[in-house]
Design a protein around this motif. Structure first.
Motif, PDB file in Angstrom:
ATOM      1  N   GLY A  83       0.818  -1.206   0.000  1.00 16.23           N
ATOM      2  CA  GLY A  83       0.000   0.000   0.000  1.00 16.23           C
ATOM      3  C   GLY A  83       0.851   1.254   0.000  1.00 16.23           C
ATOM      4  O   GLY A  83       0.586   2.201  -0.749  1.00 16.23           O
ATOM      5  N   LEU A  84       1.885   1.265   0.819  1.00 15.17           N
ATOM      6  CA  LEU A  84       2.782   2.415   0.911  1.00 15.17           C
ATOM      7  C   LEU A  84       3.570   2.597  -0.377  1.00 15.17           C
ATOM      8  O   LEU A  84       3.666   3.703  -0.923  1.00 15.17           O
ATOM      9  CB  LEU A  84       3.729   2.206   2.097  1.00 15.17           C
ATOM     10  N   ASP A  85       4.100   1.498  -0.909  1.00 12.93           N
ATOM     11  CA  ASP A  85       4.953   1.564  -2.097  1.00 12.93           C
ATOM     12  C   ASP A  85       4.155   1.965  -3.338  1.00 12.93           C
ATOM     13  O   ASP A  85       4.638   2.740  -4.169  1.00 12.93           O
ATOM     14  CB  ASP A  85       5.626   0.209  -2.320  1.00 12.93           C
ATOM     15  N   GLY A  86       2.927   1.445  -3.457  1.00 14.61           N
ATOM     16  CA  GLY A  86       2.122   1.778  -4.624  1.00 14.61           C
ATOM     17  C   GLY A  86       1.838   3.266  -4.705  1.00 14.61           C
ATOM     18  O   GLY A  86       1.977   3.892  -5.759  1.00 14.61           O
ATOM     19  N   ALA A  87       1.449   3.860  -3.571  1.00 15.15           N
ATOM     20  CA  ALA A  87       1.176   5.295  -3.542  1.00 15.15           C
ATOM     21  C   ALA A  87       2.460   6.100  -3.719  1.00 15.15           C
ATOM     22  O   ALA A  87       2.457   7.163  -4.350  1.00 15.15           O
ATOM     23  CB  ALA A  87       0.485   5.668  -2.230  1.00 15.15           C
ATOM     24  N   ALA A  88       3.566   5.608  -3.172  1.00 13.88           N
ATOM     25  CA  ALA A  88       4.837   6.320  -3.300  1.00 13.88           C
ATOM     26  C   ALA A  88       5.316   6.324  -4.751  1.00 13.88           C
ATOM     27  O   ALA A  88       5.795   7.341  -5.261  1.00 13.88           O
ATOM     28  CB  ALA A  88       5.892   5.667  -2.403  1.00 13.88           C
ATOM     29  N   THR A 155       0.514  11.645  13.995  1.00 13.02           N
ATOM     30  CA  THR A 155      -0.685  11.053  13.403  1.00 13.02           C
ATOM     31  C   THR A 155      -0.524   9.537  13.368  1.00 13.02           C
ATOM     32  O   THR A 155       0.501   9.031  12.905  1.00 13.02           O
ATOM     33  CB  THR A 155      -0.895  11.576  11.967  1.00 13.02           C
ATOM     34  N   SER A 156      -1.532   8.816  13.859  1.00 13.73           N
ATOM     35  CA  SER A 156      -1.456   7.356  13.947  1.00 13.73           C
ATOM     36  C   SER A 156      -2.593   6.710  13.173  1.00 13.73           C
ATOM     37  O   SER A 156      -3.745   7.129  13.297  1.00 13.73           O
ATOM     38  CB  SER A 156      -1.510   6.916  15.415  1.00 13.73           C
ATOM     39  N   LEU A 157      -2.266   5.698  12.385  1.00 11.74           N
ATOM     40  CA  LEU A 157      -3.248   4.943  11.613  1.00 11.74           C
ATOM     41  C   LEU A 157      -3.356   3.549  12.212  1.00 11.74           C
ATOM     42  O   LEU A 157      -2.373   2.798  12.240  1.00 11.74           O
ATOM     43  CB  LEU A 157      -2.823   4.849  10.146  1.00 11.74           C
ATOM     44  N   ALA A 302      -4.743  -0.529   3.111  1.00  9.87           N
ATOM     45  CA  ALA A 302      -5.342   0.809   3.187  1.00  9.87           C
ATOM     46  C   ALA A 302      -4.513   1.716   4.093  1.00  9.87           C
ATOM     47  O   ALA A 302      -4.354   2.917   3.819  1.00  9.87           O
ATOM     48  CB  ALA A 302      -6.778   0.711   3.691  1.00  9.87           C
ATOM     49  N   MET A 303      -3.981   1.169   5.192  1.00 14.14           N
ATOM     50  CA  MET A 303      -3.131   1.961   6.078  1.00 14.14           C
ATOM     51  C   MET A 303      -1.870   2.417   5.351  1.00 14.14           C
ATOM     52  O   MET A 303      -1.426   3.560   5.497  1.00 14.14           O
ATOM     53  CB  MET A 303      -2.767   1.159   7.331  1.00 14.14           C
ATOM     54  N   GLY A 304      -1.289   1.531   4.553  1.00 10.71           N
ATOM     55  CA  GLY A 304      -0.086   1.892   3.800  1.00 10.71           C
ATOM     56  C   GLY A 304      -0.350   2.998   2.799  1.00 10.71           C
ATOM     57  O   GLY A 304       0.429   3.955   2.676  1.00 10.71           O
ATOM     58  N   ARG A 305      -1.482   2.878   2.059  1.00  5.54           N
ATOM     59  CA  ARG A 305      -1.816   3.910   1.075  1.00  5.54           C
ATOM     60  C   ARG A 305      -2.072   5.260   1.734  1.00  5.54           C
ATOM     61  O   ARG A 305      -1.587   6.296   1.274  1.00  5.54           O
ATOM     62  CB  ARG A 305      -3.052   3.486   0.263  1.00  5.54           C
ATOM     63  N   LEU A 306      -2.843   5.252   2.830  1.00  6.84           N
ATOM     64  CA  LEU A 306      -3.152   6.499   3.518  1.00  6.84           C
ATOM     65  C   LEU A 306      -1.892   7.109   4.122  1.00  6.84           C
ATOM     66  O   LEU A 306      -1.720   8.337   4.116  1.00  6.84           O
ATOM     67  CB  LEU A 306      -4.202   6.250   4.600  1.00  6.84           C
ATOM     68  N   ALA A 307      -1.000   6.268   4.621  1.00  6.75           N
ATOM     69  CA  ALA A 307       0.254   6.766   5.184  1.00  6.75           C
ATOM     70  C   ALA A 307       1.052   7.532   4.124  1.00  6.75           C
ATOM     71  O   ALA A 307       1.589   8.614   4.397  1.00  6.75           O
ATOM     72  CB  ALA A 307       1.084   5.610   5.733  1.00  6.75           C
ATOM     73  N   ALA A 308       1.125   6.986   2.915  1.00  9.57           N
ATOM     74  CA  ALA A 308       1.854   7.667   1.840  1.00  9.57           C
ATOM     75  C   ALA A 308       1.204   9.003   1.516  1.00  9.57           C
ATOM     76  O   ALA A 308       1.885  10.015   1.311  1.00  9.57           O
ATOM     77  CB  ALA A 308       1.912   6.783   0.599  1.00  9.57           C
ATOM     78  N   ASP A 309      -0.126   9.027   1.456  1.00  7.85           N
ATOM     79  CA  ASP A 309      -0.834  10.282   1.171  1.00  7.85           C
ATOM     80  C   ASP A 309      -0.512  11.340   2.222  1.00  7.85           C
ATOM     81  O   ASP A 309      -0.299  12.512   1.895  1.00  7.85           O
ATOM     82  CB  ASP A 309      -2.348  10.041   1.132  1.00  7.85           C
TER      83      ASP A 309
END
Length: 334
Positions: A83-88, A155-157, A302-309
């Motif tokens: 999730g993080l890598d895709g958004a990054a 900020t915590s997810l 979803a947490m990874g994607r939101l973290a990148a955003d």
């Protein structure tokens, strides 16, 4: 020979600033047609971004650093990182991780991550827990993933554990189950919150929430899948008792796997005699059990994607705890 921005600018008939904006997300204004044309020329000429030079110009490298608190040992690590890598990647960034452990404390790992001059830093944990960051690094970490900063400085997810337990318990009740036992994860924040959601759902259904059967999955005060299991003893006692459960909610899919084996050992059928439900959706377990396991899927991707955003946003996010919803995965165990 190495292709430069000026080579691309000359071929495209635009300024170097326009080329940089098209390739690196700068502020230069241009039409989408111009942007696509510049990218096509860059690809044709074999242009490769000079990350070191770019980092020198802007003061940071196009990287997101992750402090991995036991994360790499978790079966869900790939979901957070994906999730993080895709958004990054969509923002022309790369992700790298450094593990916390081996005698290294949080401060030393954060200092090591900072040496790479990343655009932003995240802290990700294997399971939902409280983390106290050193005061001097409170502004260094942009977001906590799957954990909470104990002093509310970041900020915590986190997964919405209470809502997930409420949903899966309500699902069992609506399926006609009334005597539900919960074999939970002792000593973990996730277990504490899930028990609260479990009891709330029972109370709303007019069932005995206060007297509900909640049992620890292991003998240790804090759950570990390597600790001595109590699942077989609990299931045997429950099924031999005067009020046999018609459903067992499990703290995670590993516990559910043990519950399956214990129920078969005492001759109970799933779901005819006892329904079984769980948390995590560890697919290699949940889909291979017979019958396949109904479970609540953790929102790791979803947490990874939101973290990148959050990390790549122009403005800082409010310092708050954001709870992300699980997803009910219905299979044949209920």
């Amino acid at each position: 020979m190495t292709t430069s921005l000026s080579d691309i600018a000359e071929r495209a008939g635009v300024s170097i600033k326009t080329v940089s904006g098209a390739l690196h997300g700068g502020s230069a204004r241009m039409s989408e047609q111009t942007r696509l044309r510049i990218k096509e020329i860059a690809e044709e000429l074999g242009y490769v971004t000079n990350l070191a030079a770019r980092g020198m110009r802007q003061g940071w490298m196009p990287l997101i650093g992750v402090v991995a608190d036991d994360l790499i040992t978790s079966p869900f690590a790939t979901e957070i990182i994906r999730g993080l890598d895709g958004a990054a990647r969509a923002a022309d960034m790369a992700v790298f991780a450094m593990t916390l452990g081996g005698g290294r404390d949080v401060a030393s790992v954060l200092e090591e991550v900072r040496r790479f001059r990343p655009r932003a830093i995240a802290y990700a944990a294997m399971y939902h827990k409280m983390v106290s960051l050193p005061a001097e690094f409170a502004d260094t970490v942009g977001v906590m993933i799957n954990c909470r900063e104990a002093n509310g400085k970041v900020t915590s997810l986190v997964p919405d554990e209470i809502a997930a337990a409420h949903e899966i318990t309500t699902y069992l009740i609506e399926a006609g189950r009334r005597n539900i036992a919960f074999i939970n994860l002792p000593g973990l924040l996730a277990g504490e919150l899930r028990e609260a959601g479990f009891r709330r759902a029972l109370d709303e259904a007019g069932l005995d929430a206060g007297g509900a059967c909640v049992l620890p999955a292991v003998r240790r005060a804090i759950y570990s899948d390597r600790a001595h299991s109590l699942v077989l003893a609990h299931v045997t006692a429950l099924m031999d008792g005067p009020e046999r459960p018609d459903a067992i909610l499990c703290g995670n899919d590993r516990v559910a796997m043990e519950v399956y084996a214990a129920l078969r050992r005492v001759g109970a059928q799933i779901p005819d005699d006892v329904a079984v439900a769980s948390f995590d959706n560890q697919v290699d377990i949940a889909t291979r059990l017979d019958p396949p396991l109904t479970t609540m899927a953790l929102p790791h991707r979803a947490m990874g994607r939101l973290a990148a955003d959050i990390l790549l946003a122009e403005n800082s996010a409010p310092r708050e705890v954001r709870k992300l919803a699980f997803q009910l995965v219905e299979r044949s165990s209920v």
